[in-house]
Design a protein around this motif. Structure first.
Motif, PDB file in Angstrom:
ATOM      1  N   THR A 352       0.838  -1.197   0.000  1.00 49.74           N
ATOM      2  CA  THR A 352       0.000   0.000   0.000  1.00 49.74           C
ATOM      3  C   THR A 352       0.873   1.247   0.000  1.00 49.74           C
ATOM      4  OG1 THR A 352      -0.080   0.147   2.407  1.00 49.74           O
ATOM      5  CG2 THR A 352      -1.777  -1.199   1.331  1.00 49.74           C
ATOM      6  N   VAL A 353       0.254   2.383  -0.344  1.00 45.84           N
ATOM      7  CA  VAL A 353       0.956   3.663  -0.304  1.00 45.84           C
ATOM      8  C   VAL A 353       1.455   3.942   1.114  1.00 45.84           C
ATOM      9  CG1 VAL A 353       0.675   6.162  -0.557  1.00 45.84           C
ATOM     10  CG2 VAL A 353      -0.311   4.621  -2.256  1.00 45.84           C
ATOM     11  N   MET A 354       0.645   3.571   2.114  1.00 43.46           N
ATOM     12  CA  MET A 354       1.044   3.791   3.505  1.00 43.46           C
ATOM     13  C   MET A 354       2.334   3.039   3.830  1.00 43.46           C
ATOM     14  SD  MET A 354      -2.441   3.566   5.718  1.00 43.46           S
ATOM     15  CE  MET A 354      -1.480   3.534   7.238  1.00 43.46           C
ATOM     16  N   LYS A 355       2.359   1.756   3.520  1.00 42.84           N
ATOM     17  CA  LYS A 355       3.545   0.955   3.818  1.00 42.84           C
ATOM     18  C   LYS A 355       4.739   1.423   2.988  1.00 42.84           C
ATOM     19  CE  LYS A 355       2.121  -2.027   6.944  1.00 42.84           C
ATOM     20  NZ  LYS A 355       2.720  -2.052   8.302  1.00 42.84           N
ATOM     21  N   GLY A 356       4.484   1.726   1.711  1.00 43.37           N
ATOM     22  CA  GLY A 356       5.560   2.223   0.862  1.00 43.37           C
ATOM     23  C   GLY A 356       6.142   3.516   1.404  1.00 43.37           C
ATOM     24  N   GLY A 357       5.260   4.451   1.811  1.00 41.51           N
ATOM     25  CA  GLY A 357       5.720   5.716   2.361  1.00 41.51           C
ATOM     26  C   GLY A 357       6.472   5.528   3.672  1.00 41.51           C
ATOM     27  N   PHE A 358       5.990   4.601   4.501  1.00 36.12           N
ATOM     28  CA  PHE A 358       6.647   4.354   5.793  1.00 36.12           C
ATOM     29  C   PHE A 358       8.076   3.857   5.581  1.00 36.12           C
ATOM     30  CE2 PHE A 358       7.857   1.399   9.180  1.00 36.12           C
ATOM     31  CZ  PHE A 358       7.741   2.210  10.291  1.00 36.12           C
ATOM     32  N   TRP A 359       8.243   2.808   4.769  1.00 33.20           N
ATOM     33  CA  TRP A 359       9.582   2.249   4.590  1.00 33.20           C
ATOM     34  C   TRP A 359      10.478   3.174   3.770  1.00 33.20           C
ATOM     35  CZ3 TRP A 359      11.058  -0.936   7.979  1.00 33.20           C
ATOM     36  CH2 TRP A 359      10.171  -1.847   8.536  1.00 33.20           C
TER      37      TRP A 359
END
Length: 629
Positions: A352-359
């Motif tokens: 997801t965009v959330m996980k991608g942005g976090f990492w």
């Protein structure tokens, strides 16, 4: 934003760090239930809005007056109270718990509308008040606009007791995906993103004809992909690029135009298209990379138009390139490219965009730390610098979240009332009836409404409103949801350069001390292909890479030629001045070529070729006469 000191400055720091830590924690370890996640998120945001944003620019900017302190406390209380009654609301959604939740239901709506006014002006308060009136007095409206009318209790229960109201989809997007994207953008900017993008532009195009203008296009497009805000992009890069362009010889109007157009286009440029495209992915339920793939050719056409227009203006006004070619250290590339590669790599793997942005944020921080350690082996200095980056990211990331959430929360109230009253369906029916079944007329009216909705609003807000009102109408006509939403998204972006209210043009004109109306007109002409392309892919999706390979290839080639013709029309120069007849022929031919139709392409080539032949013949005669003299 207020420039606070002392106690209130520390309060802002604590709240900002708390907001960013809440978003990072829930992204890493799992979200709370929808209403709790969104209410805690909004509690932070509204509290910060009333501490940071004065009610008027004329008011005190260095301290928080007592009434804003009260509003900040009410903001926190109205959101946190929902958390305390969450389980009761879930099981009894249509019953008031007590008089307190009635009070907070009204208060939270008022606070959101006022927060959105402080963030983006009167648009959402006016819409909110108008739609609240419509919801209550609906039975008194004539014709198709009438509805049964809703009681005050029903309206505010809808706002406060379920996820169809204040705690709806838009706030959900803000509380999850966009918050993480805002933090990611903050760390990229904090590690030198804007300066590195400008240096990349200097390396690529600095020594070419009109180098400073082309640098502005490259830097603004790269930074705009991450920022997702046309006006924010103008501010971030325009303060460097506009003075440089004016010094090189561009007129005030052209310097402002180049910056406004380039900054606006960053939001439609893959691989990262700002916040709006991520919202689109959520709304229509498709992978973000599908949207990025569809947007790549229209974005390339947009920037070909920008580059060639700048090149022609530079040739006409004899504007040379820069003599210096700046050196970009490997470390500067790494700090920007590693997190972007992580982000896009994870998206391509289905994260997801959330996980991608976090990492990607974690990757950016680790990369910065390693790069700094490589140049300075002093562990104390490394920890101090990394800590400063973390702190700056928290403060700037929170500011980004506050800006976006203030917009989306206001939009959520509008969307909630549009849904409750059935206004969205009525507007869709009206657009279809105005077009009388004619797709072009429906598209045209949708474009006009979208640009009007986008007046003075950031792209995210303009797209959200357009998606709620216009996209369903276009889908009902048989247009694919992706195409319908892309159509709305493009014109939401282009509203930033479309007079009479064009925020990117206003800001760029102010920085360049230029006539904003002239800048707005020139910007629309330079961006003309972007106004045409959404209509073309609504009829023929070849330009968004749908269809047979040969059809796509022909559409791309003819569109590129068409863009070149349009640019010659706009600038009025090609190795010499172009007369009005030739310009009109080029405009007509260019428009025909951008539309994916073989018959129109042949006609466009003929008209443009005739104009080019005339220009070349006149230039040859002029050179021969000059030689004889």
């Amino acid at each position: 934003m207020r420039k606070l000191t002392g106690f209130w400055k520390n309060v802002v720091y604590i709240l900002s760090i708390g907001l960013v830590m809440f978003q990072l924690y829930t992204t890493a370890f799992g979200l709370f239930s929808d209403m709790i996640q969104r209410s805690v998120h909004l509690a932070f945001v509204l509290t910060l809005v009333y501490i940071l944003k004065p009610a008027s620019k004329k008011m005190e900017q260095t301290t928080v007056p007592w009434y804003d302190a009260v509003l900040a406390l009410l903001s926190a209380a109205s959101c946190i109270y929902l958390v305390s009654i969450y389980k009761i609301v879930v099981y009894r959604p249509l019953q008031w718990v007590s008089g307190i939740d009635k009070f907070f239901a009204v208060i939270v709506v008022i606070l959101i509308l006022e927060a959105s006014r402080r963030s983006v002006g009167l648009t959402f308060p006016i819409l909110g008040i108008a739609l609240l009136s419509y919801a209550y007095w609906g039975k008194y409206f004539p014709g198709i606009w009438t509805h049964q009318g809703f009681s005050i209790d029903r309206i505010f229960q809808n706002f406060y007791h379920n996820t169809n109201g204040v705690w709806g989809t838009m706030l959900g997007i803000s509380a999850t995906m966009l918050a993480m994207f805002a933090i990611f953008g903050a760390i990229l900017a904090g590690t030198g993103g804007a300066e590195t993008f400008i240096k990349i532009g200097q390396r690529i195009a600095g020594r070419t004809t009109g180098g400073s203008g082309k640098i502005a296009i490259i830097a603004s497009s790269l930074f705009g992909m991450v920022s997702g805000s046309a006006i924010g992009n103008v501010v971030a890069t325009g303060v460097f690029t506009i003075p440089t362009m004016k010094k090189a010889g561009y007129s005030n109007e052209w310097a402002a135009t180049i910056e406004a157009v380039a900054s606006t286009g960053g939001q439609i440029m893959p691989p990262i298209m700002g916040a709006g495209a991520f919202i689109m992915a959520q709304l229509i339920g498709i992978n973000y990379l599908v949207i990025a793939k569809a947007a790549i050719i229209p974005a390339i056409l947009y920037y070909i138009s920008c580059f060639y227009a700048v090149h022609l203006v530079s040739c006409r006004d004899n504007i040379r390139g820069e003599t210096e070619k700046p050196r970009i250290e490997v470390n500067e590339y790494l700090v920007i490219l590693v997190p972007l590669a992580i982000f896009l790599g994870l998206l391509s793997k289905g994260y997801t965009v959330m996980k991608g942005g976090f990492w990607a944020t974690v990757g950016a921080l680790i990369t910065y730390t390693l790069v700094f350690f490589r140049s300075d082996r002093n562990v104390k200095n490394v920890l101090k610098s990394t800590g400063k980056i973390c702190f700056d990211t928290a403060i700037n990331g929170a500011n980004n979240i506050v800006e976006m959430c203030g917009i989306l929360a206001g939009a959520q109230i509008t969307i909630s009332l549009v849904s409750l009253t059935g206004l969205g369906v009525k507007l869709s029916d009206l657009i279809v009836s105005l077009g009388r079944g004619n797709l072009f007329l429906c598209l045209f009216f949708s474009m006009v409404v979208c640009i009007i909705l986008g007046m003075g609003l950031p792209t995210t807000a303009a797209y959200v409103l357009g998606a709620a009102v216009l996209a369903p109408a276009l889908v009902s006509l048989g247009i694919d949801p992706l195409i319908a939403h892309l159509f709305v998204f493009y014109f939401a972006c282009l509203s930033a350069i479309t007079p009479p209210v064009c925020v990117a043009v206003f800001m760029a004109s102010g920085l360049a001390k230029a006539d904003w109306l002239k800048v707005g007109i020139i910007s629309c002409l330079v961006g003309l292909p972007a106004f045409i392309v959404p209509f073309t892919f609504a009829y023929n999706p070849a330009l968004i890479l749908q269809g047979a390979f040969a059809e796509i290839l022909i559409a791309i080639v003819t569109a590129v030629i068409g863009v070149i013709f349009i640019d010659i029309f706009v600038v009025g120069y090609l190795n010499g001045n172009v007369n009005i007849i030739e310009r009109l022929l080029l405009l007509a031919g260019g428009v025909m070529l951008v539309i994916p139709s073989m018959m129109l392409a042949v006609a466009g080539i003929a008209m443009g070729g005739l104009a080019l032949f005339s220009i070349r013949k006149r230039n040859m005669i002029g050179r021969a006469t000059s030689y004889e003299r």
